[in-house]
Design an enzyme around this catalytic site. Sequence first.
Site, PDB file in Angstrom:
ATOM      1  N   ARG A  22       2.083  16.144  -7.521  1.00 37.52           N
ATOM      2  CA  ARG A  22       2.874  16.654  -7.605  1.00 37.52           C
ATOM      3  C   ARG A  22       4.082  16.207  -7.641  1.00 37.52           C
ATOM      4  NH1 ARG A  22       1.318  22.564  -6.111  1.00 37.52           N
ATOM      5  NH2 ARG A  22      -0.830  22.797  -7.871  1.00 37.52           N
ATOM      6  N   ARG A  28      -2.624   8.540  -7.305  1.00 37.96           N
ATOM      7  CA  ARG A  28      -2.635   8.997  -7.634  1.00 37.96           C
ATOM      8  C   ARG A  28      -3.605   9.915  -8.757  1.00 37.96           C
ATOM      9  NH1 ARG A  28      -3.050  12.632 -10.044  1.00 37.96           N
ATOM     10  NH2 ARG A  28      -1.649  14.771 -11.189  1.00 37.96           N
ATOM     11  N   SER A  85      35.229   5.576  -0.359  1.00 32.89           N
ATOM     12  CA  SER A  85      35.434   5.266   1.476  1.00 32.89           C
ATOM     13  C   SER A  85      36.108   6.158   1.272  1.00 32.89           C
ATOM     14  CB  SER A  85      35.555   3.376   1.069  1.00 32.89           C
ATOM     15  OG  SER A  85      36.272   3.761   2.673  1.00 32.89           O
ATOM     16  N   LYS A  91      37.967   0.789  -2.285  1.00 37.04           N
ATOM     17  CA  LYS A  91      36.180   0.160  -2.231  1.00 37.04           C
ATOM     18  C   LYS A  91      35.681   0.491  -3.472  1.00 37.04           C
ATOM     19  CE  LYS A  91      34.405  -1.208   0.965  1.00 37.04           C
ATOM     20  NZ  LYS A  91      33.746  -0.757   2.058  1.00 37.04           N
ATOM     21  N   ASN A 142      31.776   0.933  -3.144  1.00 39.22           N
ATOM     22  CA  ASN A 142      30.578   0.577  -2.334  1.00 39.22           C
ATOM     23  C   ASN A 142      29.086   1.103  -3.438  1.00 39.22           C
ATOM     24  OD1 ASN A 142      32.051   0.502  -0.349  1.00 39.22           O
ATOM     25  ND2 ASN A 142      31.997   2.374   0.273  1.00 39.22           N
ATOM     26  N   ARG A 167     -13.925  16.340  13.700  1.00 37.57           N
ATOM     27  CA  ARG A 167     -12.896  16.515  13.006  1.00 37.57           C
ATOM     28  C   ARG A 167     -11.792  17.002  14.205  1.00 37.57           C
ATOM     29  NH1 ARG A 167     -12.259  22.240  11.643  1.00 37.57           N
ATOM     30  NH2 ARG A 167     -10.039  22.048  11.296  1.00 37.57           N
TER      31      ARG A 167
END
Length: 443
Positions: A122, A186, A278, A284, A286, A317
């Site tokens: 999922r 998957r 920032s 800035k 970023n 196990r």
Amino acid sequence: MTSAARPGSALLAPGWTGSPAARTTDDDAYLRALLDAEAALTRAQEALGAVPEGAGAAVTSAASGAFDARSLAERARGGGNPVIPLVADLTEAAGPEYGPYVHRGATSQDIMDTATMLVAARTLDPVLADLDRVQEALARLAARHRDTAMAARTLTQHAVPTTFGLKAAGWRSLVLDARDRITAVRDALPAQLGGAAGTAAAFTAYGVPDTSALSAAYARETGLAAPLLPWHTLRTPVADLAACLAFAAGALGKLAEDVLVLGRTEIGELAEGGAGGSSAMPHKANPVRSTLIAAAARRAPQLAATLYGSLVAQDERPAGAWHAEWEPLRDLLRLVGGAARDAAELAEGLRVDADAMRANLGLTHGLVVSERLSAELSGLLGRARARELLTELARRACAENRPLVELLAREADLKDVDLGELTDPARYTGSAGALTDRALERR
């Protein structure tokens, strides 16, 4: 005064907060997967006539009710996993008529492993969707900038010219590699059903006529693959998850690292479309998306290493090896889920400054095409003379801050050579265009 963060909050995890993976891996999602695994088991046994008609529907209905994840977590300490208290709660919810058919013949690890595969499935589905967004955006960039010349950099220094189209096509190739690996894993995620020690003996004792048929029916009910054998201590599915997720993180990390380098103020060839600010410096912008992806790529290999370590699982196990997988696998799914989401936003909004790329090609005064000059002039002047001349002129170009083409133009032996064409970086990108075209043929 501060308010306490709620349990399971992601205050320190901006990389995956708000992503699809955040929803598909939280405690409620894991609890839902555990309940789905339990209900599917009862339905599978009913399909084979091993439990009364109506038991599957009754247990499925009971499993759709409300269960307390916090209470389960606290009571899990008693047996070492949350399945044990969940079975008690689900049995009670199913009532006296159908409660006895909850978890019939199974062991806790059957349910925990199956639920973990459901959580992975999922989570990987939206990851694959985001990777598709990434590759589509990169394909557009590669096609648009097929012939946009820029400096290739090796060992951090300018090497020879390349194109941004080829760089983007390379990023896309890695993303497609990640997509293919995740898709294969998957599609192969298996259910788990072996009973106490992998022999499925209890199912036979409870009247299941064919345990192989039960395993197949259980896989159908969960939507997972049917395993050849119970894999309680054969942890290939988890190792495969570790591998594809770590690879995906690294593939996206390559994209992010390049954007971080090429987006430096003094380079300025790339910029994120939605840069962050920032707390201290108003100017800035970023590269936040790239930063978060790079952080995920740095964490992923260590998480994968823990999962690989759990391959060493004793007996039929294990004690500890199986338990050690839960948190790092969830962390890895979250990291890659967040990184894929951020990479989609990064690629779709990436800004390319072709003028800056062209300007940066001139930083070495034309030396970026010295490889071509060496090859071309060797045929005209001889190899030794060409090397001697280029070495001297390269030194002067740097020392005198003058273009190499200007110094070459003063050489009498080169008066008939088209130096403008020979020293144009955009005319020395080799097979970059053809390689880009070839890469974009991959779907």
